[in-house]
Design an enzyme around this catalytic site. Sequence first.
Site, PDB file in Angstrom:
ATOM      1  N   THR A   1      -5.488   2.538  -7.190  1.00  0.00           N
ATOM      2  CA  THR A   1      -6.788   2.381  -6.527  1.00  0.00           C
ATOM      3  C   THR A   1      -7.683   3.567  -6.866  1.00  0.00           C
ATOM      4  OG1 THR A   1      -5.800   1.069  -4.793  1.00  0.00           O
ATOM      5  CG2 THR A   1      -7.909   2.094  -4.276  1.00  0.00           C
TER       6      THR A   1
ATOM      7  N   LYS B   1      -7.648  -0.668  -9.698  1.00  0.00           N
ATOM      8  CA  LYS B   1      -8.296  -1.402  -8.603  1.00  0.00           C
ATOM      9  C   LYS B   1      -9.576  -0.681  -8.177  1.00  0.00           C
ATOM     10  CE  LYS B   1      -7.276  -3.191  -3.948  1.00  0.00           C
ATOM     11  NZ  LYS B   1      -7.906  -2.269  -2.996  1.00  0.00           N
TER      12      LYS B   1
ATOM     13  N   HIS C   1     -13.356  -2.572  -2.328  1.00  0.00           N
ATOM     14  CA  HIS C   1     -12.475  -2.214  -1.221  1.00  0.00           C
ATOM     15  C   HIS C   1     -12.903  -2.951   0.055  1.00  0.00           C
ATOM     16  CE1 HIS C   1      -9.421   1.150  -0.567  1.00  0.00           C
ATOM     17  NE2 HIS C   1      -9.517   0.673   0.637  1.00  0.00           N
TER      18      HIS C   1
ATOM     19  N   SER D   1       0.833  -1.208   0.000  1.00  0.00           N
ATOM     20  CA  SER D   1       0.000   0.000   0.000  1.00  0.00           C
ATOM     21  C   SER D   1       0.869   1.259   0.000  1.00  0.00           C
ATOM     22  CB  SER D   1      -0.879  -0.012   1.251  1.00  0.00           C
ATOM     23  OG  SER D   1      -1.464   1.256   1.440  1.00  0.00           O
TER      24      SER D   1
ATOM     25  N   TYR E   1      -2.033   5.316  -4.177  1.00  0.00           N
ATOM     26  CA  TYR E   1      -3.088   6.308  -3.956  1.00  0.00           C
ATOM     27  C   TYR E   1      -2.595   7.534  -4.697  1.00  0.00           C
ATOM     28  CZ  TYR E   1      -5.862   3.722  -0.553  1.00  0.00           C
ATOM     29  OH  TYR E   1      -6.691   2.819   0.055  1.00  0.00           O
TER      30      TYR E   1
HETATM   31  C1  FNR Z   1      -7.660  -2.037   2.802  1.00  0.00           C
HETATM   32  N1  FNR Z   1      -7.681  -1.886   1.412  1.00  0.00           N
HETATM   33  C2  FNR Z   1      -6.779  -1.039   0.814  1.00  0.00           C
HETATM   34  N2  FNR Z   1      -6.765  -0.925  -0.548  1.00  0.00           N
HETATM   35  C3  FNR Z   1      -5.857  -0.135  -1.150  1.00  0.00           C
HETATM   36  O1  FNR Z   1      -5.853  -0.060  -2.383  1.00  0.00           O
HETATM   37  N3  FNR Z   1      -4.933   0.572  -0.402  1.00  0.00           N
HETATM   38  C4  FNR Z   1      -4.910   0.510   0.956  1.00  0.00           C
HETATM   39  O2  FNR Z   1      -4.091   1.137   1.592  1.00  0.00           O
HETATM   40  C5  FNR Z   1      -5.877  -0.299   1.593  1.00  0.00           C
HETATM   41  N4  FNR Z   1      -5.924  -0.362   2.952  1.00  0.00           N
HETATM   42  C6  FNR Z   1      -6.779  -1.251   3.570  1.00  0.00           C
HETATM   43  C7  FNR Z   1      -6.756  -1.386   4.945  1.00  0.00           C
HETATM   44  C8  FNR Z   1      -7.569  -2.332   5.562  1.00  0.00           C
HETATM   45  C9  FNR Z   1      -7.491  -2.502   7.046  1.00  0.00           C
HETATM   46  C10 FNR Z   1      -8.416  -3.151   4.792  1.00  0.00           C
HETATM   47  C11 FNR Z   1      -9.276  -4.222   5.419  1.00  0.00           C
HETATM   48  C12 FNR Z   1      -8.471  -2.993   3.428  1.00  0.00           C
HETATM   49  C13 FNR Z   1      -8.571  -2.717   0.593  1.00  0.00           C
HETATM   50  C14 FNR Z   1      -7.902  -4.050   0.241  1.00  0.00           C
HETATM   51  O3  FNR Z   1      -6.847  -3.859  -0.659  1.00  0.00           O
HETATM   52  C15 FNR Z   1      -8.882  -5.031  -0.408  1.00  0.00           C
HETATM   53  O4  FNR Z   1      -9.531  -4.428  -1.491  1.00  0.00           O
HETATM   54  C16 FNR Z   1      -9.924  -5.556   0.580  1.00  0.00           C
HETATM   55  O5  FNR Z   1      -9.365  -5.765   1.852  1.00  0.00           O
HETATM   56  C17 FNR Z   1     -10.489  -6.856   0.055  1.00  0.00           C
HETATM   57  O6  FNR Z   1     -11.488  -7.321   0.868  1.00  0.00           O
HETATM   58  P1  FNR Z   1     -11.282  -8.405   2.044  1.00  0.00           P
HETATM   59  O7  FNR Z   1     -10.366  -9.499   1.504  1.00  0.00           O
HETATM   60  O8  FNR Z   1     -10.689  -7.672   3.189  1.00  0.00           O
HETATM   61  O9  FNR Z   1     -12.664  -8.846   2.287  1.00  0.00           O
END
Ligand code: FNR
Length: 380
Positions: free
Chosen positions: A169, A251, A275, A119, A143
Amino acid sequence: YEIYLQGMTGSVPRLPTDLTRLEELTEQRLGQGPVGYVAGSAGSGSTAAANRAALDRRRIVPRMLRDVEQRDLSVEVLGRSLPAPLALAPVGVLSIMHPEAEPAAARAAAAQGVPYILSSASSTPMEEVAGAMGDGERWFQLYWAKDREVTASFLARAKAAGFTALFVTLDTPLLGWRPRDLDRAYLPFLHCVGTANYFSDPAFRAGLAKPVQEDPQAAVRHFVGMFADPAKTWPDLAFLRENWDGPIVLKGVLHPDDARRAAEAGVDGVVVSNHGGRQVAGSVAAADALPRVVEAAGDRLTVLFDSGIRTGDDIFKALALGARAVLVGRPYAYGLGLDGQAGVEHVIRCLLAEFDLTLALSGHSRPTTPSADDLTEEAR
Ligand code: FNR
């Protein structure tokens, strides 16, 4: 059988093999705060619940007598051969879960041969994470900052640190309405102000009027202004194409027309994702959006999937709906919180072992052969 054989000497796994139990265990051991950040989702949680329901509603119809003795889980993704159709999703600020944070998760991914998507909001500078991974496959999640200098600096640093693909994203031009963080007035990024990936960036630091230690609130305001940009539109992608010569994956695509635009913009793939239900409450479930995006993408885009994957059979279902591979988020964040690198490795190994069994028991020996024909959909 490894687990059963170890059981003959009296040893049982340190963490549950049913990964849906990890959230509760993490809450017991680490408390409400960290779990609130990871488990939390947008609004009343309706999208996260819909993600699960859409996977649960689809049921596998196993086929018999198809010689599944020799199996090969490998797949081609973005020009790379992966040992299995799985990658770790970008999850920001992992220092909330464990002091070893992203480097521990990245080491686990590298040890298991699974790509790690780092990330932008990492609590550890990207170079340090890359250093922990050896030659493990690593992809960088962007980001997309308002400031072009900061974006260009991130891309150059990621390239130099050996990240091969860029995941942009799109679903977070603003942070979603997340009651579990709001109620505690807790902005996760504050956890690592001063140490995070952003604060290690020269272009980012150049925009700070004062050092972080002197005025942390101003530093946070600068960060929030920089973190994302709600004014972006499709033509802006040209800037990323010009500044990144590897594969680009968007994404957070859910609408088939956006998949078509992505293909026209010349990117390499999309992640069908909401997400993990953290952005738009009341959003379409990711698994329900997947088939239409796959159809719109045709053979122009690699389609990946995340949001709700918890088990090996979920992976099977996502592939049967047309995804090439899946990402998993929360389960490995809990694994990290519970047992550091070993906890993340446990999660990866459980998912892959269960997927391998599901594949075989359903009558397949390759991840590319399941199709809609292997699924039935129960009434809502
Ligand atoms: C995320 N996700 C996420 N996505 C992204 O592009 N950059 C990020 O920094 C983050 N940070 C983040 C923190 C936390 C705590 C979570 C739970 C999720 C989204 C992540 O990449 C992904 O899309 C989801 O977590 C997928 O769903 P599940 O597997 O958690 O159900």
